[in-house]
Design a protein around this motif. Sequence first.
Motif, PDB file in Angstrom:
ATOM      1  N   SER A 113     -27.468   1.929 -34.260  1.00 53.28           N
ATOM      2  CA  SER A 113     -28.036   2.673 -35.391  1.00 53.28           C
ATOM      3  C   SER A 113     -29.428   2.160 -35.758  1.00 53.28           C
ATOM      4  CB  SER A 113     -27.111   2.568 -36.606  1.00 53.28           C
ATOM      5  OG  SER A 113     -27.035   1.231 -37.022  1.00 53.28           O
ATOM      6  N   ILE A 114     -29.776   1.023 -35.211  1.00 51.43           N
ATOM      7  CA  ILE A 114     -31.115   0.481 -35.462  1.00 51.43           C
ATOM      8  C   ILE A 114     -32.185   1.448 -34.938  1.00 51.43           C
ATOM      9  CG2 ILE A 114     -31.208  -0.876 -33.319  1.00 51.43           C
ATOM     10  CD1 ILE A 114     -32.422  -2.111 -36.686  1.00 51.43           C
ATOM     11  N   TYR A 115     -31.874   2.141 -33.849  1.00 49.69           N
ATOM     12  CA  TYR A 115     -32.852   3.083 -33.285  1.00 49.69           C
ATOM     13  C   TYR A 115     -32.969   4.339 -34.146  1.00 49.69           C
ATOM     14  CZ  TYR A 115     -32.761  -0.125 -29.432  1.00 49.69           C
ATOM     15  OH  TYR A 115     -32.854  -1.269 -28.691  1.00 49.69           O
ATOM     16  N   LYS A 116     -31.879   4.638 -34.835  1.00 38.94           N
ATOM     17  CA  LYS A 116     -31.933   5.758 -35.791  1.00 38.94           C
ATOM     18  C   LYS A 116     -32.885   5.389 -36.929  1.00 38.94           C
ATOM     19  CE  LYS A 116     -28.410   6.507 -38.499  1.00 38.94           C
ATOM     20  NZ  LYS A 116     -26.988   6.732 -38.806  1.00 38.94           N
ATOM     21  N   ARG A 117     -32.797   4.150 -37.347  1.00 40.10           N
ATOM     22  CA  ARG A 117     -33.701   3.693 -38.408  1.00 40.10           C
ATOM     23  C   ARG A 117     -35.149   3.668 -37.925  1.00 40.10           C
ATOM     24  NH1 ARG A 117     -31.555   1.517 -42.970  1.00 40.10           N
ATOM     25  NH2 ARG A 117     -33.505   0.434 -43.411  1.00 40.10           N
TER      26      ARG A 117
ATOM     27  N   HIS B  55     -31.723  -6.030 -27.556  1.00 48.28           N
ATOM     28  CA  HIS B  55     -32.050  -4.914 -28.455  1.00 48.28           C
ATOM     29  C   HIS B  55     -32.966  -5.364 -29.597  1.00 48.28           C
ATOM     30  CE1 HIS B  55     -29.787  -1.773 -26.587  1.00 48.28           C
ATOM     31  NE2 HIS B  55     -28.753  -2.573 -26.454  1.00 48.28           N
ATOM     32  N   LEU B  56     -32.824  -6.608 -29.994  1.00 49.46           N
ATOM     33  CA  LEU B  56     -33.707  -7.113 -31.053  1.00 49.46           C
ATOM     34  C   LEU B  56     -35.168  -7.101 -30.579  1.00 49.46           C
ATOM     35  CD1 LEU B  56     -33.936  -8.503 -33.863  1.00 49.46           C
ATOM     36  CD2 LEU B  56     -33.764 -10.682 -32.673  1.00 49.46           C
ATOM     37  N   LEU B  57     -35.374  -7.624 -29.379  1.00 48.36           N
ATOM     38  CA  LEU B  57     -36.746  -7.686 -28.852  1.00 48.36           C
ATOM     39  C   LEU B  57     -37.274  -6.289 -28.538  1.00 48.36           C
ATOM     40  CD1 LEU B  57     -36.434 -10.806 -26.529  1.00 48.36           C
ATOM     41  CD2 LEU B  57     -37.572 -10.655 -28.732  1.00 48.36           C
ATOM     42  N   PHE B  59     -36.362  -3.503 -29.968  1.00 50.69           N
ATOM     43  CA  PHE B  59     -36.633  -2.829 -31.243  1.00 50.69           C
ATOM     44  C   PHE B  59     -37.949  -3.326 -31.842  1.00 50.69           C
ATOM     45  CE2 PHE B  59     -36.447  -2.849 -35.861  1.00 50.69           C
ATOM     46  CZ  PHE B  59     -36.316  -1.496 -36.085  1.00 50.69           C
ATOM     47  N   PHE B  60     -38.153  -4.621 -31.727  1.00 49.02           N
ATOM     48  CA  PHE B  60     -39.391  -5.199 -32.259  1.00 49.02           C
ATOM     49  C   PHE B  60     -40.612  -4.604 -31.555  1.00 49.02           C
ATOM     50  CE2 PHE B  60     -42.685  -8.440 -32.637  1.00 49.02           C
ATOM     51  CZ  PHE B  60     -42.664  -8.676 -33.996  1.00 49.02           C
ATOM     52  N   SER B  61     -40.523  -4.507 -30.241  1.00 51.07           N
ATOM     53  CA  SER B  61     -41.677  -3.968 -29.501  1.00 51.07           C
ATOM     54  C   SER B  61     -41.865  -2.482 -29.798  1.00 51.07           C
ATOM     55  CB  SER B  61     -41.513  -4.215 -28.004  1.00 51.07           C
ATOM     56  OG  SER B  61     -40.685  -3.250 -27.426  1.00 51.07           O
ATOM     57  N   LEU B  62     -40.758  -1.767 -29.980  1.00 53.61           N
ATOM     58  CA  LEU B  62     -40.877  -0.332 -30.307  1.00 53.61           C
ATOM     59  C   LEU B  62     -41.484  -0.126 -31.698  1.00 53.61           C
ATOM     60  CD1 LEU B  62     -37.496   1.076 -28.932  1.00 53.61           C
ATOM     61  CD2 LEU B  62     -39.767   1.688 -28.136  1.00 53.61           C
ATOM     62  N   SER B  63     -41.302  -1.119 -32.547  1.00 50.30           N
ATOM     63  CA  SER B  63     -41.824  -1.001 -33.906  1.00 50.30           C
ATOM     64  C   SER B  63     -43.317  -1.299 -34.004  1.00 50.30           C
ATOM     65  CB  SER B  63     -41.069  -1.966 -34.840  1.00 50.30           C
ATOM     66  OG  SER B  63     -39.710  -1.689 -34.807  1.00 50.30           O
ATOM     67  N   LEU B  64     -43.924  -1.605 -32.883  1.00 51.73           N
ATOM     68  CA  LEU B  64     -45.342  -1.976 -32.926  1.00 51.73           C
ATOM     69  C   LEU B  64     -46.285  -0.770 -32.862  1.00 51.73           C
ATOM     70  CD1 LEU B  64     -45.349  -5.177 -30.684  1.00 51.73           C
ATOM     71  CD2 LEU B  64     -45.227  -5.025 -33.156  1.00 51.73           C
ATOM     72  N   LEU B  65     -45.745   0.414 -32.958  1.00 53.44           N
ATOM     73  CA  LEU B  65     -46.583   1.626 -32.898  1.00 53.44           C
ATOM     74  C   LEU B  65     -47.744   1.591 -33.903  1.00 53.44           C
ATOM     75  CD1 LEU B  65     -47.112   4.562 -31.890  1.00 53.44           C
ATOM     76  CD2 LEU B  65     -45.514   5.326 -33.637  1.00 53.44           C
ATOM     77  N   PRO B  66     -47.494   1.194 -35.164  1.00 53.32           N
ATOM     78  CA  PRO B  66     -48.612   1.174 -36.117  1.00 53.32           C
ATOM     79  C   PRO B  66     -49.774   0.299 -35.679  1.00 53.32           C
ATOM     80  CG  PRO B  66     -46.546   0.911 -37.261  1.00 53.32           C
ATOM     81  CD  PRO B  66     -46.235   0.823 -35.825  1.00 53.32           C
ATOM     82  N   LEU B  67     -49.467  -0.797 -34.984  1.00 51.62           N
ATOM     83  CA  LEU B  67     -50.568  -1.660 -34.539  1.00 51.62           C
ATOM     84  C   LEU B  67     -51.464  -0.920 -33.546  1.00 51.62           C
ATOM     85  CD1 LEU B  67     -48.937  -5.185 -34.077  1.00 51.62           C
ATOM     86  CD2 LEU B  67     -50.089  -4.236 -36.053  1.00 51.62           C
ATOM     87  N   PHE B  68     -50.848  -0.125 -32.687  1.00 51.85           N
ATOM     88  CA  PHE B  68     -51.638   0.636 -31.708  1.00 51.85           C
ATOM     89  C   PHE B  68     -52.472   1.712 -32.391  1.00 51.85           C
ATOM     90  CE2 PHE B  68     -48.442  -1.271 -29.085  1.00 51.85           C
ATOM     91  CZ  PHE B  68     -49.098  -1.520 -27.900  1.00 51.85           C
ATOM     92  N   LEU B  69     -51.946   2.226 -33.500  1.00 54.76           N
ATOM     93  CA  LEU B  69     -52.665   3.304 -34.181  1.00 54.76           C
ATOM     94  C   LEU B  69     -53.690   2.759 -35.172  1.00 54.76           C
ATOM     95  CD1 LEU B  69     -49.727   5.779 -34.967  1.00 54.76           C
ATOM     96  CD2 LEU B  69     -51.320   5.862 -33.067  1.00 54.76           C
ATOM     97  N   PHE B  70     -53.293   1.756 -35.929  1.00 57.35           N
ATOM     98  CA  PHE B  70     -54.121   1.347 -37.067  1.00 57.35           C
ATOM     99  C   PHE B  70     -55.244   0.382 -36.696  1.00 57.35           C
ATOM    100  CE2 PHE B  70     -50.145   1.955 -39.932  1.00 57.35           C
ATOM    101  CZ  PHE B  70     -50.279   3.319 -39.809  1.00 57.35           C
ATOM    102  N   LEU B  71     -54.978  -0.494 -35.710  1.00 58.03           N
ATOM    103  CA  LEU B  71     -56.007  -1.490 -35.383  1.00 58.03           C
ATOM    104  C   LEU B  71     -57.261  -0.792 -34.868  1.00 58.03           C
ATOM    105  CD1 LEU B  71     -54.073  -4.463 -33.739  1.00 58.03           C
ATOM    106  CD2 LEU B  71     -55.076  -4.358 -36.004  1.00 58.03           C
TER     107      LEU B  71
END
Lengths: 204, 377
Positions: A113-117, B55-57, B59-71
Amino acid sequence: MNVSRASEHGSAIVTAAIALPLGAALFFLLRLVEGIIRGPMALNALLEETAKATLFVLAVLGSKSRIWRNILFPRGTDPDFGPPTPLLFPLLCITAFGLTENILYYFSFPTSSIYKRLLYSYPIHLNTALLYALGFLSGKPLRVASSFIICVLYHLALNYLSFRLPEVVIYLFGVVNLFILFLLYRRVLVKIIERSMQACWNPK
Amino acid sequence: MDKPVLDSVLSYFLKRHLRTRLINSTVAYISVNLTIYFLLLAVVILTNSSLFIFHLLLFFSLSLLPLFLFLGMERTTLRRLVRSIDDRCLVESYLHTPSTEHRTFMRQRVEAHLERKKNERVLPFRLFRGNLYLLGLCGFAFLLLQGISVITLRDFTTTFSAREIKNRLIERETLEQAVAELPVDDAGAYGSSEAEELRPTPGGETGEQRTGRTPEEETLEELLEDGPMAAKDRIDRLSPEDLIEESDRPTEQSETEWRYQIPGSESEEAGENMSGIAGDEGRETGREGSGSEAGSGDVGRTFRESPLREYTAIPEEIAARGNEELSPGGMTAESRKQTYLSTIFSDFQQSDNLRITFNPLFDAIRERYLELLRERF
């Protein structure tokens, strides 16, 4: 050209180094406040949006301070770059805020569900941040106020829907959220360039 | 050219510039995340790390989208855009000059220049050089993943699912465990007598040629080495109990086979119910086949387990007895001791047993044995 690019990236890295931990700290601070108040979901959304808007206000005030301007925008007075736009700092703070929230959620509920978030909750924070950026770029207090109201409603509505919508629809909403993110990002970029054009038309 | 007109012309270039920038940011984001994903899968294959960390790593890398856009966003200026289309600084001069006369003088030229640039389709879409490097890195990570997958899992990774890879790793681990539990008592004996192993066989083969052979083949070689009569004596020393033990072999085989199953599967449970403690079967078999039983000498357990041993000794027996006919009805006093022969031939009436007992391996051993026999005589 390379030197100026390197300096530009250096400035961005300094901003990121300050903003990212601050965003994470802001998340914990808000969680603490929410834990003390124990209010309804609407109040929590209001608190979060107020904190985000405050970050933009602080960034604008900081850009007027010489000390902070020298730290965050070391090449701010260079005519080649136009006037500094104090957007990166609050945007990165809010990014760190959303990221911390999701990672802590993952530690509590280590499921897919983390990907849903990632599609649903995370873009809420990013979209509201970009909406604030648009409001502050316009330079009009009314625009800023309307941005704030829109952001609170948007945040609250999606939080409310997340409990009621089926999973597939939530993922669809996530895709729509991403689409809105790219539209807002493009709009912010256009605004920034328009601001620089104004500087071109009024040379000193 | 007044400001709104210039705005509209520049906005055309602006759109093209932003489109290129947005696509490049997205390509960079996707490339980096794909690279990280492939590398994380490779790490999972190599270290069998937990899915939680994976999945933690990711997810972390997938969450870096703003850095690619905002920097770098706040440093985007019109001046750079104008300079990229304004090689003679016409537009920039026009924008900068505070003099109305100068603007009037330059207006026509600026208009013509911008119109020409518009028709020339300036600022075409292109991938930034950094993105090309990132795509190359992504391809390298993909090849690295596949290489590691082939080396470690003996197969390409096509599903790109960490869970699938984990399942395959668990399966492989179970298989390795099962193989480790298989009776391999004679391995030490073979290993300790390297010189003996490298000695040429009666068939004229060297140790190198023998490498990779089954223990059955090795033991057949030893028998031939002893000579036909000695081999016969050794076979004769086998008691009927030995053959009864051999009849237990299908059960052993089934017990061995269930250990290859994935844990938690139905067959595994059946195996556990049958045997009590999982994993003990191999050790028991090892004890049974230690090669220290009377009569077996140093022939080896594997050989004892093969019912073909007695069968393949028949040509030698025929040769030893001359032309005496060998049949169940033709038992002599001497053959009374050899009750195993009747046991073997009674099996022949049951086609089911034949299917179980004879498999391609035994056929290969038999053919090889006869071949060696022909070479010798």
